[in-house]
Scaffold this active site. Structure first.
Site, PDB file in Angstrom:
ATOM      1  CE  LYS A  52      18.655  36.976  83.182  1.00 12.43           C
ATOM      2  NZ  LYS A  52      18.673  35.576  83.587  1.00 12.43           N
ATOM      3  CD  GLN A  96      15.923  33.724  85.269  1.00 14.35           C
ATOM      4  OE1 GLN A  96      16.200  34.518  84.404  1.00 14.35           O
ATOM      5  NE2 GLN A  96      16.887  33.155  86.183  1.00 14.35           N
ATOM      6  CG  ASP A 119      20.897  32.156  79.575  1.00 10.00           C
ATOM      7  OD1 ASP A 119      21.497  33.098  79.893  1.00 10.00           O
ATOM      8  OD2 ASP A 119      19.932  31.924  79.812  1.00 10.00           O
TER       9      ASP A 119
END
Ligand code: NAP
Length: 281
Positions: A52, A96, A119
């Site tokens: 990422k 995460q 997200d």
């Protein structure tokens, strides 16, 4: 011959388009910053986080990295998320997952400001998707819509069957297909006659989490098959939820594993970071 949908190529195209957008924004003095938070050092998570950050660098998005020790308390993590919510320089916050067991993931997701929820996991983002309002969309299903559209596959009016109802793939996938005017059926572990239901699909999305579970007995001839699964087989080779070799000659289009859905997730995360400017207005 089936079209093998090239997720690597399509994700590269998307990243290049975003790179151009970000560079134009920079000329107007606008910067985008993503905060990436990792708790502990789970090797798979470290690989994802690294990828990422690399994608951010390629596109020209600033990334702020927070690598916290495994023993970080829930309170400490929530405090960091609150600080990032308040930081006007931060456009997107990514924590995460999975988090260590002593931290309540739902609580962390709900603490992220919905306007920085790149997200797309916040209940407000999920709710907006369900009622057709603008908002962040979970990256893997958003990537699948791009794979279909950019491969010239029409969704409108098609029988779409999604196998799997997880919050990160199956449910948002179904909502997105509905938004694109597909006729959507969602299957799960309690579905009866899965083969018959799956065989109705013009577009079959498989997110079941079981290696090579779906063979051609589940697939209508000429269907489009999207394989979300990601596993290692007995020879340590990557494979999906679909038995690719069994199905490939039977379908009109299919995603391979690797190189299908996988690369799209990060591209769509980058897209969400760029869209955050629009959504934060
Ligand atoms: P998950 O949370 O384990 O959900 C699996 C779903 O499949 C559940 O809804 C489950 O039903 C259903 N299911 C399980 N066995 C079934 C059966 N025999 N018949 C019908 N349905 C069944 O998995 P996920 O997080 O959605 O992920 C699915 C796969 O995609 C995994 O292999 C994962 O590694 C992969 N993945 C890949 C990406 C990517 O970027 N490529 C991203 C996310 C996930 P119940 O709800 O009834 O239990």
């Amino acid at each position: 011959m089936a079209l093998i949908i090239d997720g690597k190529k399509i994700s590269s195209e998307i990243k290049d388009e975003l790179k151009d957008k970000v560079s134009a924004l920079k000329k107007d003095g606008i910067e985008i910053t993503l905060a990436v938070v990792q708790v502990g050092n789970d090797p798979a998570s470290s690989v994802y986080v690294g990828n990422k950050k690399k994608a951010c660098e390629y596109i020209g998005i600033n990334s702020l990295s927070y690598e916290l020790p495994e023993e970080t308390t829930e309170e400490e993590l929530l405090k960091l998320v609150e600080e990032l919510n308040q930081n006007v320089k931060v456009n997107g916050i990514l924590v995460q997952l999975p988090l260590p067991k002593h931290i309540n993931e739902d609580k962390v997701i709900e603490t992220i400001s919905p306007i920085k929820d790149v997200d797309g996991f916040h209940p407000q983002s999920v709710g907006r998707l369900s009622i057709g309002q603008k908002g962040f969309v979970s990256c893997t299903p958003a990537g699948i819509i791009q794979l279909l559209k950019r491969s010239g596959i029409t969704i409108e009016g098609k029988e779409c069957v999604v196998i799997g109802r997880s919050n990160i793939v199956g449910k948002p996938m179904s909502m997105l297909l509905l938004r694109e005017n597909g006729t959507v059926t969602i299957c799960h572990s309690k579905t009866k006659n899965l083969k018959e239901v799956a065989k109705r699909a013009d577009i079959l999305i498989v997110a079941i989490g079981k290696p090579q579970f779906i063979n051609k007995e589940y697939v209508k001839e000429g269907a489009v098959v999207i394989d979300v699964g990601m596993h290692r087989d007995e020879n340590n080779k990557l494979c999906g939820d679909v038995d690719f070799n069994d199905v490939v000659d039977h379908v009109s289009a299919i995603t391979p594993v690797p190189g299908g859905v996988g690369p799209m997730t990060i591209a769509m995360l980058m897209n969400n970071c760029v869209e955050s400017l629009e959504l934060n207005k």
